[in-house]
Design an enzyme around this catalytic site. Structure first.
Site, PDB file in Angstrom:
ATOM      1  N   ARG A 186       0.817  -1.215   0.000  1.00 24.52           N
ATOM      2  CA  ARG A 186       0.000   0.000   0.000  1.00 24.52           C
ATOM      3  C   ARG A 186       0.850   1.264   0.000  1.00 24.52           C
ATOM      4  O   ARG A 186       0.410   2.322  -0.444  1.00 24.52           O
ATOM      5  CB  ARG A 186      -0.917   0.016   1.224  1.00 24.52           C
ATOM      6  CG  ARG A 186      -1.953  -1.105   1.262  1.00 24.52           C
ATOM      7  CD  ARG A 186      -2.661  -1.141   2.616  1.00 24.52           C
ATOM      8  NE  ARG A 186      -3.556  -2.276   2.753  1.00 24.52           N
ATOM      9  CZ  ARG A 186      -4.876  -2.211   2.565  1.00 24.52           C
ATOM     10  NH1 ARG A 186      -5.443  -1.068   2.240  1.00 24.52           N
ATOM     11  NH2 ARG A 186      -5.625  -3.287   2.713  1.00 24.52           N
ATOM     12  N   LYS A 213       3.642 -18.772   7.209  1.00 22.27           N
ATOM     13  CA  LYS A 213       2.851 -19.209   8.352  1.00 22.27           C
ATOM     14  C   LYS A 213       2.296 -17.969   9.060  1.00 22.27           C
ATOM     15  O   LYS A 213       2.869 -16.884   8.903  1.00 22.27           O
ATOM     16  CB  LYS A 213       3.693 -20.062   9.294  1.00 22.27           C
ATOM     17  CG  LYS A 213       4.660 -19.282  10.198  1.00 22.27           C
ATOM     18  CD  LYS A 213       5.335 -20.215  11.182  1.00 22.27           C
ATOM     19  CE  LYS A 213       6.187 -19.474  12.165  1.00 22.27           C
ATOM     20  NZ  LYS A 213       5.467 -18.776  13.223  1.00 22.27           N
ATOM     21  N   ASP A 273       7.949 -23.095   5.488  1.00 30.18           N
ATOM     22  CA  ASP A 273       8.353 -23.229   6.885  1.00 30.18           C
ATOM     23  C   ASP A 273       9.874 -23.141   6.878  1.00 30.18           C
ATOM     24  O   ASP A 273      10.555 -24.082   6.456  1.00 30.18           O
ATOM     25  CB  ASP A 273       7.889 -24.573   7.463  1.00 30.18           C
ATOM     26  CG  ASP A 273       8.222 -24.720   8.950  1.00 30.18           C
ATOM     27  OD1 ASP A 273       9.123 -23.999   9.430  1.00 30.18           O
ATOM     28  OD2 ASP A 273       7.595 -25.553   9.626  1.00 30.18           O
ATOM     29  N   HIS A 274      10.410 -22.005   7.317  1.00 28.66           N
ATOM     30  CA  HIS A 274      11.850 -21.778   7.145  1.00 28.66           C
ATOM     31  C   HIS A 274      12.693 -22.801   7.908  1.00 28.66           C
ATOM     32  O   HIS A 274      13.859 -23.008   7.581  1.00 28.66           O
ATOM     33  CB  HIS A 274      12.235 -20.352   7.542  1.00 28.66           C
ATOM     34  CG  HIS A 274      12.137 -20.060   9.003  1.00 28.66           C
ATOM     35  ND1 HIS A 274      10.988 -19.585   9.595  1.00 28.66           N
ATOM     36  CD2 HIS A 274      13.055 -20.171   9.988  1.00 28.66           C
ATOM     37  CE1 HIS A 274      11.206 -19.418  10.896  1.00 28.66           C
ATOM     38  NE2 HIS A 274      12.439 -19.757  11.156  1.00 28.66           N
ATOM     39  N   LYS A 299      16.588 -25.292   6.740  1.00 32.10           N
ATOM     40  CA  LYS A 299      17.864 -25.315   7.446  1.00 32.10           C
ATOM     41  C   LYS A 299      18.653 -26.568   7.069  1.00 32.10           C
ATOM     42  O   LYS A 299      18.114 -27.661   6.972  1.00 32.10           O
ATOM     43  CB  LYS A 299      17.631 -25.245   8.960  1.00 32.10           C
ATOM     44  CG  LYS A 299      17.026 -23.916   9.400  1.00 32.10           C
ATOM     45  CD  LYS A 299      16.826 -23.847  10.899  1.00 32.10           C
ATOM     46  CE  LYS A 299      16.173 -22.535  11.303  1.00 32.10           C
ATOM     47  NZ  LYS A 299      17.025 -21.373  11.010  1.00 32.10           N
ATOM     48  N   GLU A 352      14.197 -20.224  22.725  1.00 32.87           N
ATOM     49  CA  GLU A 352      14.570 -18.864  22.367  1.00 32.87           C
ATOM     50  C   GLU A 352      14.929 -18.105  23.628  1.00 32.87           C
ATOM     51  O   GLU A 352      14.226 -18.213  24.647  1.00 32.87           O
ATOM     52  CB  GLU A 352      13.422 -18.158  21.641  1.00 32.87           C
ATOM     53  CG  GLU A 352      13.052 -18.799  20.314  1.00 32.87           C
ATOM     54  CD  GLU A 352      11.903 -18.075  19.641  1.00 32.87           C
ATOM     55  OE1 GLU A 352      12.162 -17.125  18.890  1.00 32.87           O
ATOM     56  OE2 GLU A 352      10.744 -18.460  19.890  1.00 32.87           O
ATOM     57  N   ASP A 388       2.859 -20.665  17.379  1.00 28.42           N
ATOM     58  CA  ASP A 388       4.026 -19.998  16.820  1.00 28.42           C
ATOM     59  C   ASP A 388       5.150 -20.967  16.491  1.00 28.42           C
ATOM     60  O   ASP A 388       5.857 -20.788  15.494  1.00 28.42           O
ATOM     61  CB  ASP A 388       4.534 -18.938  17.811  1.00 28.42           C
ATOM     62  CG  ASP A 388       5.607 -18.052  17.212  1.00 28.42           C
ATOM     63  OD1 ASP A 388       5.372 -17.489  16.128  1.00 28.42           O
ATOM     64  OD2 ASP A 388       6.680 -17.909  17.832  1.00 28.42           O
ATOM     65  N   HIS A 442       6.737 -25.632  13.049  1.00 38.61           N
ATOM     66  CA  HIS A 442       8.165 -25.961  13.024  1.00 38.61           C
ATOM     67  C   HIS A 442       8.482 -27.304  13.668  1.00 38.61           C
ATOM     68  O   HIS A 442       9.101 -28.180  13.057  1.00 38.61           O
ATOM     69  CB  HIS A 442       8.971 -24.876  13.752  1.00 38.61           C
ATOM     70  CG  HIS A 442       8.847 -23.514  13.151  1.00 38.61           C
ATOM     71  ND1 HIS A 442       8.695 -23.308  11.798  1.00 38.61           N
ATOM     72  CD2 HIS A 442       8.867 -22.282  13.700  1.00 38.61           C
ATOM     73  CE1 HIS A 442       8.625 -22.013  11.559  1.00 38.61           C
ATOM     74  NE2 HIS A 442       8.728 -21.379  12.685  1.00 38.61           N
ATOM     75  N   LYS A 445       9.989 -19.157  25.153  1.00 37.36           N
ATOM     76  CA  LYS A 445      10.711 -17.893  25.086  1.00 37.36           C
ATOM     77  C   LYS A 445      11.314 -17.581  26.450  1.00 37.36           C
ATOM     78  O   LYS A 445      10.884 -18.097  27.466  1.00 37.36           O
ATOM     79  CB  LYS A 445       9.778 -16.768  24.636  1.00 37.36           C
ATOM     80  CG  LYS A 445       9.396 -16.861  23.159  1.00 37.36           C
ATOM     81  CD  LYS A 445       8.653 -15.632  22.702  1.00 37.36           C
ATOM     82  CE  LYS A 445       8.432 -15.658  21.193  1.00 37.36           C
ATOM     83  NZ  LYS A 445       9.683 -15.544  20.433  1.00 37.36           N
TER      84      LYS A 445
END
Length: 494
Positions: free
Chosen positions: A46, A150, A179-180, A184, A218, A237, A242, A342
């Protein structure tokens, strides 16, 4: 192998993912010769940018993130273009038709177009419909593929609805759900480790494996993503996509051949074999928790409820641990312990295969543990732990390790996850992308957890900087086991 000539259209091109991940990935592919000169990138959003202002913004991002400079940077940026579009208005997509046609003519890309939806999930169903309204989805002239970020749905019901909506305008072979984690190197190396070595595959079953431990930790909190994260939580998440995909790659059967259909067939079979969670499982084999304020390295760290954008009465989990099983011949009775969270001590994703101990410890009171540690991030590598004789008199055994680290390769040329997956999408290789049946199987398995969480109310608490709540330790201790506490480096024995 180079990518096919094509035009890459990025929706949400003014956003964070584009300048941090997508453009740097495309730049690096170009720099190492995996993109031909016959490609273009059309940014769409936008924001009222034009070709020059978009190029300048991406140039600055490449200088910041990739330390890019010189003629290569200039050449790459000359392939970048921009078109302002109201992405919610189908009529406004008419602006894309002449721009895309112009780029196909200029770069001789034969109509091949890759659409990347780097947008809020609310647009995942809208963009395909708007593209179709102007015939931008048809493959009469070149292939058309669409990459979906995702989350693919919010629960089982919305995932089904989104799937139906996208399939109205794009066929399954055109849809690439990214899905990154699957991009890997170490995740892919799981398959090579298992299926190319006669050493491991005969042991990869219930007869020799005691249990499997999968960790996605994380060290950071939710940072400035509190508003988004509170509607997601650790379950949506990290776990639903993952970690379940990683679990499937650990547990899958050998594919008949290495191609997208065979590989994804085996992944889907594993996910369909996950033992359905009963109410008893949810009460006894699941832990949901939320980090609270603590002091880390002399600095006070805010709790989840104090994070920006998080409601003060939120019961969203920032940590989850689950014991689950797979109902098939290979894995019957082998528990899989999966945890993610996390504000844990370190950032690390790894798989630990715990092999059964010897039936009779001849050389010591207790036999050393045999385990295979597959580190996905960071410091990617593989470590094998086993027992050898301790130096000195007698036959006391001691645990030692054999380690492989990608960083130790003389000249590593590893593609990052986004580089690998973008290249695969441009080549038409869907092997590392989630198929619709696998996505639905994941949501079907997770839905009872979401329902249980909604009914239960409050979650447990754990101090920021720790390995989670004591309830998670009790979960694995029921079988006389403890969670591995990894460091940030594979070369250190922990």
């Amino acid at each position: 192998m180079k990518a096919e000539n094509n035009c890459i259209v990025i929706f949400g091109a003014s956003g964070d993912l584009t300048h941090r991940k997508l453009i740097p990935a495309l730049y690096n592919l170009y720099k190492i010769g995996r993109l031909t000169e016959n490609f273009s990138v059309l940014g769409v959003a936008r924001s009222e940018l034009n070709d020059e202002t978009f190029r300048e913004k991406m140039r600055n991002a490449l200088i910041e993130h990739e330390k890019a400079n010189g003629a290569m940077l200039d050449k790459f940026c000359s392939h970048l273009y921009y078109q302002a579009v109201n992405t919610s208005d189908a009529r406004d997509y008419g602006k894309l038709v002449p721009r895309i046609d112009e780029l196909h003519d200029k770069y001789q890309t034969c109509g091949n177009t890759l659409y990347y939806m780097s947008t809020p999930p609310s647009l995942y169903g809208v963009i395909p419909e708007c593209l179709a309204a102007h015939g931008l989805n048809t493959e009469e002239y070149g292939w058309k593929r669409i990459i979906v970020e995702k989350p693919f749905g919010y629960d089982l019901k919305t995932a089904h609805a989104l799937d139906i909506q996208i399939h109205r305008f794009f066929e399954e072979h055109q849809i690439y759900r990214i899905d990154h984690y699957l991009g890997k190197e170490t995740v892919q190396n799981l398959l090579v480790l298992r299926f190319s070595n006669g050493l491991f595959e005969p042991l990869w079953n219930r007869n020799y494996i005691e249990y499997v431990e999968i960790t996605g930790a994380e060290s950071i909190g939710v940072e400035d993503r509190g508003g988004y994260y509170d509607g997601s939580g650790a379950m949506r998440d990290m776990f639903q996509n993952h970690l379940l995909q990683v679990l499937a790659m650990v547990a899958m059967e050998p594919p008949a051949i290495i191609n997208a259909n065979s590989m994804r067939d085996e992944v889907a079979k594993v996910l369909h074999c996950l033992h359905p969670l009963t109410q008893e499982d949810l009460k006894n084999n699941l832990v949901l928790a939320q980090y609270v304020k603590a002091e880390i390295n002399g600095k006070t760290v805010a709790g989840y409820l104090q994070e920006k954008g998080v409601p003060e009465d939120s019961n969203t989990e920032t940590y989850m641990a689950l014991r689950c099983e797979i109902d098939n011949w290979r894995w019957a009775g082998v528990p899989f312990y999966v945890r993610t969270g996390k504000r844990l001590p370190v950032r690390v994703t790894e798989v630990v295969i715990h092999f059964k101990t010897t039936p009779h410890p001849v050389f010591s009171k207790s036999a050393p543990e045999n385990k295979l540690i597959i580190r996905i991030q960071p410091d990617e590598g593989i470590s094998m732990r086993f027992g050898l004789k301790k130096p000195g008199a007698g036959f006391e055994s001691k645990e030692v390790s054999m380690d492989f680290r990608y960083a130790d390769l003389a000249s590593p040329s590893l593609l990052t996850a986004y580089e690998r997956l973008l290249l695969d999408a441009m080549k038409g290789d869907a092997t590392l992308f989630a198929r619709t049946d696998a996505v639905h199987a994941c949501w079907k398995f997770v839905q009872p957890i979401l329902d249980y969480k909604a009914e239960r109310g409050r979650v447990y608490e754990y101090e920021a900087g720790t390995w989670g709540p004591t309830e998670a330790d009790k979960l694995i201790a029921k079988a006389g086991r403890v969670w591995r506490k990894p460091s940030g480096a594979m070369k250190k024995k922990v």
